[in-house]
Scaffold this motif. Sequence first.
Motif, PDB file in Angstrom:
ATOM      1  N   GLU A  45       0.798  -1.230   0.000  1.00  0.00           N
ATOM      2  CA  GLU A  45       0.000   0.000   0.000  1.00  0.00           C
ATOM      3  C   GLU A  45       0.825   1.273   0.000  1.00  0.00           C
ATOM      4  O   GLU A  45       0.347   2.338   0.384  1.00  0.00           O
ATOM      5  CB  GLU A  45      -0.949  -0.019   1.199  1.00  0.00           C
ATOM      6  CG  GLU A  45      -1.939  -1.169   1.129  1.00  0.00           C
ATOM      7  CD  GLU A  45      -2.986  -1.124   2.227  1.00  0.00           C
ATOM      8  OE1 GLU A  45      -2.849  -0.278   3.143  1.00  0.00           O
ATOM      9  OE2 GLU A  45      -3.929  -1.930   2.166  1.00  0.00           O
ATOM     10  N   MET A  72      -9.440  -0.010 -10.983  1.00  0.00           N
ATOM     11  CA  MET A  72      -9.603  -0.320  -9.564  1.00  0.00           C
ATOM     12  C   MET A  72     -10.861  -1.166  -9.445  1.00  0.00           C
ATOM     13  O   MET A  72     -11.983  -0.670  -9.610  1.00  0.00           O
ATOM     14  CB  MET A  72      -9.705   0.947  -8.715  1.00  0.00           C
ATOM     15  CG  MET A  72      -9.920   0.676  -7.232  1.00  0.00           C
ATOM     16  SD  MET A  72      -9.894   2.187  -6.196  1.00  0.00           S
ATOM     17  CE  MET A  72      -8.133   2.336  -5.853  1.00  0.00           C
ATOM     18  N   GLN A  74     -13.836  -3.719  -7.908  1.00  0.00           N
ATOM     19  CA  GLN A  74     -14.648  -3.906  -6.711  1.00  0.00           C
ATOM     20  C   GLN A  74     -14.912  -5.406  -6.622  1.00  0.00           C
ATOM     21  O   GLN A  74     -15.637  -5.960  -7.458  1.00  0.00           O
ATOM     22  CB  GLN A  74     -15.955  -3.132  -6.811  1.00  0.00           C
ATOM     23  CG  GLN A  74     -15.740  -1.628  -6.912  1.00  0.00           C
ATOM     24  CD  GLN A  74     -16.949  -0.915  -7.477  1.00  0.00           C
ATOM     25  OE1 GLN A  74     -17.820  -0.493  -6.749  1.00  0.00           O
ATOM     26  NE2 GLN A  74     -17.005  -0.783  -8.792  1.00  0.00           N
ATOM     27  N   LYS A  78     -14.296  -5.107  -1.551  1.00  0.00           N
ATOM     28  CA  LYS A  78     -13.064  -4.336  -1.402  1.00  0.00           C
ATOM     29  C   LYS A  78     -12.744  -3.642  -2.720  1.00  0.00           C
ATOM     30  O   LYS A  78     -13.146  -4.093  -3.792  1.00  0.00           O
ATOM     31  CB  LYS A  78     -11.887  -5.252  -1.024  1.00  0.00           C
ATOM     32  CG  LYS A  78     -12.019  -5.952   0.304  1.00  0.00           C
ATOM     33  CD  LYS A  78     -10.826  -6.873   0.533  1.00  0.00           C
ATOM     34  CE  LYS A  78     -10.958  -7.626   1.853  1.00  0.00           C
ATOM     35  NZ  LYS A  78      -9.815  -8.562   2.055  1.00  0.00           N
ATOM     36  N   PHE A  79     -12.006  -2.536  -2.613  1.00  0.00           N
ATOM     37  CA  PHE A  79     -11.401  -1.939  -3.796  1.00  0.00           C
ATOM     38  C   PHE A  79     -10.046  -2.607  -3.999  1.00  0.00           C
ATOM     39  O   PHE A  79      -9.226  -2.686  -3.070  1.00  0.00           O
ATOM     40  CB  PHE A  79     -11.214  -0.429  -3.618  1.00  0.00           C
ATOM     41  CG  PHE A  79     -12.489   0.349  -3.668  1.00  0.00           C
ATOM     42  CD1 PHE A  79     -13.213   0.464  -4.847  1.00  0.00           C
ATOM     43  CD2 PHE A  79     -12.986   0.981  -2.532  1.00  0.00           C
ATOM     44  CE1 PHE A  79     -14.396   1.183  -4.896  1.00  0.00           C
ATOM     45  CE2 PHE A  79     -14.167   1.707  -2.569  1.00  0.00           C
ATOM     46  CZ  PHE A  79     -14.874   1.810  -3.766  1.00  0.00           C
ATOM     47  N   ARG A  82      -6.095  -1.579  -3.280  1.00  0.00           N
ATOM     48  CA  ARG A  82      -6.570  -0.567  -2.335  1.00  0.00           C
ATOM     49  C   ARG A  82      -5.868   0.772  -2.581  1.00  0.00           C
ATOM     50  O   ARG A  82      -6.460   1.832  -2.375  1.00  0.00           O
ATOM     51  CB  ARG A  82      -6.317  -1.025  -0.900  1.00  0.00           C
ATOM     52  CG  ARG A  82      -6.880  -0.076   0.160  1.00  0.00           C
ATOM     53  CD  ARG A  82      -6.870  -0.708   1.529  1.00  0.00           C
ATOM     54  NE  ARG A  82      -7.442   0.198   2.518  1.00  0.00           N
ATOM     55  CZ  ARG A  82      -6.734   0.959   3.338  1.00  0.00           C
ATOM     56  NH1 ARG A  82      -5.399   0.934   3.295  1.00  0.00           N
ATOM     57  NH2 ARG A  82      -7.334   1.751   4.211  1.00  0.00           N
ATOM     58  N   GLU A 145     -12.914   1.096   1.101  1.00  0.00           N
ATOM     59  CA  GLU A 145     -12.106   2.303   1.028  1.00  0.00           C
ATOM     60  C   GLU A 145     -10.887   2.037   0.140  1.00  0.00           C
ATOM     61  O   GLU A 145     -10.217   1.016   0.270  1.00  0.00           O
ATOM     62  CB  GLU A 145     -11.630   2.714   2.424  1.00  0.00           C
ATOM     63  CG  GLU A 145     -10.787   3.978   2.448  1.00  0.00           C
ATOM     64  CD  GLU A 145     -10.260   4.285   3.849  1.00  0.00           C
ATOM     65  OE1 GLU A 145     -10.437   5.411   4.324  1.00  0.00           O
ATOM     66  OE2 GLU A 145      -9.670   3.363   4.466  1.00  0.00           O
ATOM     67  N   GLY A 146     -10.645   2.964  -0.792  1.00  0.00           N
ATOM     68  CA  GLY A 146      -9.475   2.865  -1.647  1.00  0.00           C
ATOM     69  C   GLY A 146      -8.829   4.232  -1.801  1.00  0.00           C
ATOM     70  O   GLY A 146      -9.423   5.259  -1.438  1.00  0.00           O
TER      71      GLY A 146
END
Length: 209
Positions: A45, A72, A74, A78-79, A82, A145-146
């Motif tokens: 990340e 990105m 889904q 989750k994205f 991230r 959340e991303g």
Amino acid sequence: MTRGYKWLLALVPLVLCAELYGADAESKSGIIKGTITVAGRPTTEAVVSVEGIAPEIIKARVAAAKSQKAVMNQREMKFVPRVLPVLVGTTVDFPNNDTTWHNVFSKSEAKDFDLGLYPPGNTRSATLDKPGEVRVLCNVHPVMEGFIVVKEHPYFSGTDQRGNYRINNVPLGKYRVQVWHPQLGTRESAVQLGRDGQVLEINFDLKKQ
């Protein structure tokens, strides 16, 4: 043959040599790579970038770049990924690969958008036209959340599963290597590339300050 014409012929090789030398100088570059960890563990990340490169070099590289696309996903609520680094002007697709409806939106200063509610199998997109950090959310599922990190230049890299990054074709010079993490903020280190083909290894271990 006139004296002026002879002078012009003598000047041509000098001009060509200067142009070739300038092009060669601009092409000299190196590589900056390394590993980013959080308290000793690799992270996927982090976004690593080289800051302080001359504006004219950046302008030429950005002008030469083709239209950029990124994705990105889904998936599993989750994205994915991230954290996504992109060049300014990139269009990001947000495909819904879940079994439920999703909404994608952001209220970030760098990009304020809302793609609305859309079903599984559909894709909607947003173009990121300003540099900065874009926090991406789903108003149906607050746990999602991303982050999209939009850079003004192409000298950046995300980290892989082992926390590794690699930035190629960095012009020679003195710069700052900057690391961004969504929870741990920004860290920097001064670096210098002094010779063509040089490889610098810069590692960071991020911790809460």
